[in-house]
Design an enzyme around this catalytic site. Structure first.
Site, PDB file in Angstrom:
ATOM      1  N   ASN A 168       0.797  -1.236   0.000  1.00 48.28           N
ATOM      2  CA  ASN A 168       0.000   0.000   0.000  1.00 48.28           C
ATOM      3  C   ASN A 168       0.827   1.283   0.000  1.00 48.28           C
ATOM      4  O   ASN A 168       0.488   2.239  -0.680  1.00 48.28           O
ATOM      5  CB  ASN A 168      -1.043  -0.014   1.117  1.00 48.28           C
ATOM      6  CG  ASN A 168      -0.445  -0.080   2.491  1.00 48.28           C
ATOM      7  OD1 ASN A 168       0.679  -0.555   2.672  1.00 48.28           O
ATOM      8  ND2 ASN A 168      -1.171   0.404   3.477  1.00 48.28           N
ATOM      9  N   GLU A 266       4.551  -4.929  12.075  1.00 48.18           N
ATOM     10  CA  GLU A 266       3.615  -3.799  11.930  1.00 48.18           C
ATOM     11  C   GLU A 266       2.433  -4.339  11.139  1.00 48.18           C
ATOM     12  O   GLU A 266       2.547  -4.582   9.941  1.00 48.18           O
ATOM     13  CB  GLU A 266       4.277  -2.647  11.162  1.00 48.18           C
ATOM     14  CG  GLU A 266       5.504  -2.068  11.833  1.00 48.18           C
ATOM     15  CD  GLU A 266       5.169  -1.322  13.100  1.00 48.18           C
ATOM     16  OE1 GLU A 266       4.071  -0.744  13.196  1.00 48.18           O
ATOM     17  OE2 GLU A 266       6.013  -1.334  14.015  1.00 48.18           O
ATOM     18  N   CYS A 300      -3.191   1.123   6.821  1.00 47.50           N
ATOM     19  CA  CYS A 300      -3.312   0.332   8.047  1.00 47.50           C
ATOM     20  C   CYS A 300      -4.020   1.118   9.145  1.00 47.50           C
ATOM     21  O   CYS A 300      -4.768   0.563   9.932  1.00 47.50           O
ATOM     22  CB  CYS A 300      -1.936  -0.123   8.513  1.00 47.50           C
ATOM     23  SG  CYS A 300      -0.770   1.226   8.700  1.00 47.50           S
ATOM     24  N   GLU A 477       8.292   1.813  15.038  1.00 45.75           N
ATOM     25  CA  GLU A 477       9.126   2.336  13.958  1.00 45.75           C
ATOM     26  C   GLU A 477       9.202   3.847  14.081  1.00 45.75           C
ATOM     27  O   GLU A 477       8.340   4.471  14.670  1.00 45.75           O
ATOM     28  CB  GLU A 477       8.498   1.995  12.601  1.00 45.75           C
ATOM     29  CG  GLU A 477       8.379   0.508  12.421  1.00 45.75           C
ATOM     30  CD  GLU A 477       8.152   0.088  10.987  1.00 45.75           C
ATOM     31  OE1 GLU A 477       7.383   0.758  10.280  1.00 45.75           O
ATOM     32  OE2 GLU A 477       8.758  -0.918  10.588  1.00 45.75           O
TER      33      GLU A 477
HETATM   34  P1  NAD Z   1       0.427  -9.293   3.280  1.00 48.18           P
HETATM   35  O1  NAD Z   1       0.593  -9.742   4.680  1.00 48.18           O
HETATM   36  O2  NAD Z   1      -0.370 -10.118   2.360  1.00 48.18           O
HETATM   37  O3  NAD Z   1       1.865  -9.140   2.582  1.00 48.18           O
HETATM   38  C1  NAD Z   1       2.874  -8.307   3.135  1.00 48.18           C
HETATM   39  C2  NAD Z   1       4.218  -8.762   2.600  1.00 48.18           C
HETATM   40  O4  NAD Z   1       4.483 -10.072   3.112  1.00 48.18           O
HETATM   41  C3  NAD Z   1       4.297  -8.885   1.086  1.00 48.18           C
HETATM   42  O5  NAD Z   1       5.591  -8.512   0.653  1.00 48.18           O
HETATM   43  C4  NAD Z   1       4.079 -10.371   0.855  1.00 48.18           C
HETATM   44  O6  NAD Z   1       4.640 -10.855  -0.358  1.00 48.18           O
HETATM   45  C5  NAD Z   1       4.795 -10.953   2.062  1.00 48.18           C
HETATM   46  N1  NAD Z   1       4.348 -12.299   2.464  1.00 48.18           N
HETATM   47  C6  NAD Z   1       3.162 -12.898   2.237  1.00 48.18           C
HETATM   48  N2  NAD Z   1       3.167 -14.141   2.773  1.00 48.18           N
HETATM   49  C7  NAD Z   1       4.377 -14.314   3.362  1.00 48.18           C
HETATM   50  C8  NAD Z   1       4.981 -15.373   4.103  1.00 48.18           C
HETATM   51  N3  NAD Z   1       4.335 -16.522   4.328  1.00 48.18           N
HETATM   52  N4  NAD Z   1       6.232 -15.193   4.586  1.00 48.18           N
HETATM   53  C9  NAD Z   1       6.903 -14.039   4.377  1.00 48.18           C
HETATM   54  N5  NAD Z   1       6.386 -13.009   3.669  1.00 48.18           N
HETATM   55  C10 NAD Z   1       5.127 -13.136   3.179  1.00 48.18           C
HETATM   56  O7  NAD Z   1      -0.127  -7.791   3.357  1.00 48.18           O
HETATM   57  P2  NAD Z   1      -0.508  -6.831   2.146  1.00 48.18           P
HETATM   58  O8  NAD Z   1      -1.788  -7.319   1.555  1.00 48.18           O
HETATM   59  O9  NAD Z   1       0.663  -6.625   1.255  1.00 48.18           O
HETATM   60  O10 NAD Z   1      -0.731  -5.441   2.915  1.00 48.18           O
HETATM   61  C11 NAD Z   1      -1.922  -5.108   3.558  1.00 48.18           C
HETATM   62  C12 NAD Z   1      -1.830  -5.371   5.031  1.00 48.18           C
HETATM   63  O11 NAD Z   1      -0.699  -4.695   5.567  1.00 48.18           O
HETATM   64  C13 NAD Z   1      -3.023  -4.834   5.799  1.00 48.18           C
HETATM   65  O12 NAD Z   1      -3.412  -5.774   6.767  1.00 48.18           O
HETATM   66  C14 NAD Z   1      -2.474  -3.575   6.472  1.00 48.18           C
HETATM   67  O13 NAD Z   1      -3.150  -3.188   7.639  1.00 48.18           O
HETATM   68  C15 NAD Z   1      -1.065  -3.968   6.736  1.00 48.18           C
HETATM   69  N6  NAD Z   1      -0.212  -2.786   6.896  1.00 48.18           N
HETATM   70  C16 NAD Z   1       0.222  -2.475   8.154  1.00 48.18           C
HETATM   71  C17 NAD Z   1       0.994  -1.319   8.352  1.00 48.18           C
HETATM   72  C18 NAD Z   1       1.468  -0.920   9.731  1.00 48.18           C
HETATM   73  O14 NAD Z   1       2.344  -0.070   9.829  1.00 48.18           O
HETATM   74  N7  NAD Z   1       0.926  -1.471  10.801  1.00 48.18           N
HETATM   75  C19 NAD Z   1       1.324  -0.525   7.263  1.00 48.18           C
HETATM   76  C20 NAD Z   1       0.877  -0.888   5.995  1.00 48.18           C
HETATM   77  C21 NAD Z   1       0.100  -2.041   5.823  1.00 48.18           C
END
Ligand code: NAD
Length: 503
Positions: A168, A266, A300, A477
């Site tokens: 995102n 996060e 998020c 962070e």
């Molecule tokens: P996601 O968890 O699907 O993927 C995040 C990252 O993890 C990607 O690079 C993905 O390829 C990788 N990934 C997926 N499966 C994995 C595994 N088994 N092992 C290691 N890496 C893996 O999340 P998304 O759809 O990319 O992002 C949206 C989510 O991120 C939402 O839940 C949002 O709230 C969260 N988010 C949190 C913050 C924060 O600061 N708290 C900031 C931005 C987004």
């Protein structure tokens, strides 16, 4: 090099995709398999980017390069002043390339070209602030122990950090981690999301140009289940810094726990905005509407739950909906667009699934209108949506939707509002709107989340830490405390021989 004016004039339609390369050991490389991941536009479906799809061998090479850089101390052995200057140079080159970086974010992420610059600016701010911390890493001394013994607590870099980021805010997310990890003297292996890897790969070029030595930062692309997981499982990676969904964060945390390595998570949120009748209701309505529609609600910290004092609930909820309706949803390359498409068809389906769940649960939905052109386009457009008649505990009130979907609930007392606000598994962010400072501050104290804003929302600064509690994560962070995240303590005791009588 893309011609920005031409890309904008063509509404982000490219003749051919931009071909990116991974960065391993200071070299720009294709994947060993020669396989690529194709990213298509979320706004029109045409080709945008090609990323090299890393193999396990590529991950091993990237980790080996980072391990070697950490063990030979080519980065941690530099003075804080030298690291400071290089990190500042990174900020300056991002600044010089801000238009190109913004363009890639708009193309890959579907964000409006008119408002991508905010993310680039906050990334620059984080690199500038992170640079200052390179000169601000210090420990403690204990000079009052028994006899002439002197105790020192040193802060050491952890070593190799595996950094995994979501789609995102790709440049924003890596810039909340890497400047601080590097300031503390660490090396890194990074995997951005397979949907938006472009700006992270450009950052790889920028780091080398700024003078970060080869091998200190390595960037590979790929899917989570293979490349992401391989990084997390690699025992030469000393710490994992992950931003993404709570579901994946749990898996990452479990592996880190089993192998006893440091982890920072996060994760997702379901943040509440609490509005009291005495608030500046016009400002609060704007803040609530922006808090759920910016980036099409794919933030998020999106304020996805509205809690409003019952005496003004109907009037205020209507006002919020007026603001949500006024948000201009459209093509990311139209100058006036405020909100673009969501990231993928899967994300749009997820949002639509929750709209159905909301109706089945008995909530009443109101949706802003989408133009005929957007409804029939190949882009993944979604209209902002507001649910009222929502009960605490409903799935649409508890689960992260990650779209422009707001649920509104009235409350009668501050106790009740606090109870509902704290009543989900998440604990990322919260907002409270009131002119009563005692009440606002009490909420700031007792809302169970990492950050609370009073009479504002979605603000932030590099000086201020962010992080979640409960299912929203572990760790913080940004801010000066980020140095604690990316360092470990070493105790040194010096047993000194007395030189003067009694000392
Ligand atoms: P996601 O968890 O699907 O993927 C995040 C990252 O993890 C990607 O690079 C993905 O390829 C990788 N990934 C997926 N499966 C994995 C595994 N088994 N092992 C290691 N890496 C893996 O999340 P998304 O759809 O990319 O992002 C949206 C989510 O991120 C939402 O839940 C949002 O709230 C969260 N988010 C949190 C913050 C924060 O600061 N708290 C900031 C931005 C987004």
């Amino acid at each position: 090099m893309l011609n920005r004016e031409m890309v904008i004039a063509n509404r982000g339609v490219l003749d051919q995709p931009i071909a990116f390369r991974a960065v391993i050991g200071g070299k720009f490389i294709d994947a060993q398999s020669r396989e690529t991941i194709a990213r298509e536009s979320p706004a029109h479906g045409g080709p945008i980017s090609l990323y090299p799809r890393a193999t396990i061998e590529d991950v091993n090479s990237a980790v080996a390069a980072a391990r070697n850089a950490a063990d030979t101390r080519i980065w941690s052995g530099m003075s804080g002043r030298e690291r400071h200057r290089i990190l500042l140079k990174v900020a300056q080159i991002i600044e010089a390339r801000r238009q190109e970086l913004g363009l890639i974010e708009a193309l890959e992420g579907g964000k409006p070209i008119g408002n991508v610059d905010g993310e680039i600016q906050s990334s620059i701010d984080n690199w500038e602030y992170g640079a200052t911390l390179a000169r601000h890493t210090y420990g403690d001394t204990y000079d009052e122990l028994d006899g002439p013994r002197l105790g020192l607590t040193l802060r050491e870099p952890i070593g190799v950090i595996g950094i995994i980021t979501p789609w995102n805010y790709p440049l924003g997310a890596v810039s909340q981690k890497l400047p601080f990890a590097l300031a503390a003297g660490n090396c890194a292996v990074i995997k951005p999301s397979e949907l938006t890897s472009g700006t992270t790969l450009i950052l790889g070029e920028i780091l080398l140009e700024a003078g970060v030595p080869e091998g200190v930062v390595n960037i590979v692309c790929g899917y989570g289940q293979d490349v992401g997981q391989a990084i997390v499982e690699h025992l030469e990676v000393d710490m994992i810094s992950f931003t993404g969904s709570t579901a994946v964060g749990r898996k990452v945390g479990a592996i880190a726990g089993e192998t006893l390595r440091r982890v920072s998570l996060e994760l997702g949120g379901k943040s509440a905005q609490v509005v009291f009748a005495d608030a500046n209701l016009e400002a609060a309505a704007r803040g609530v509407a922006t808090g759920i529609t910016l980036a099409t609600g794919q933030i998020c910290i999106a304020g996805s739950r509205l809690l409003v004092e019952r005496s003004v609930a109907v009037e205020f909820t209507n006002l919020v909906f007026e603001h949500m309706k006024a948000v201009r949803v459209g093509d990311p390359f139209d100058a006036y667009t405020q909100v673009g498409p969501v990231i993928s068809s899967a994300q749009r389906e997820r949002i639509q699934k929750y709209l159905k769940i909301g109706s089945e649960e008995g909530a009443t939905g109101r949706s802003a209108a989408l133009s005929e052109r957007l409804r029939t386009s190949k882009g993944y457009y979604v209209a902002p949506m507001l649910f009222s008649n929502v009960q605490p505990g409903m799935r649409i009130e508890q689960e992260e939707i990650f779209g422009p979907v707001l649920v509104a609930m009235p409350f009668d007392t501050a106790d009740e509002a606090l109870h509902i606000a704290n009543g989900t598994s998440y604990g990322l962010y919260g907002g409270v709107w009131s002119k009563n400072i005692d009440r606002a501050f009490a909420f700031a104290r007792y809302m169970k989340c990492g950050t609370v804003e009073v009479n504002g929302y979605l603000n932030g600064s590099p000086e201020l830490s962010v992080g979640g509690i409960k299912a929203s994560g572990i760790g913080h962070e940004k801010g000066r405390h980020s140095i604690e995240e990316y360092t470990q303590l070493k105790t040194v005791q010096l047993s000194l021989d007395p030189v003067f009588s009694g000392h």
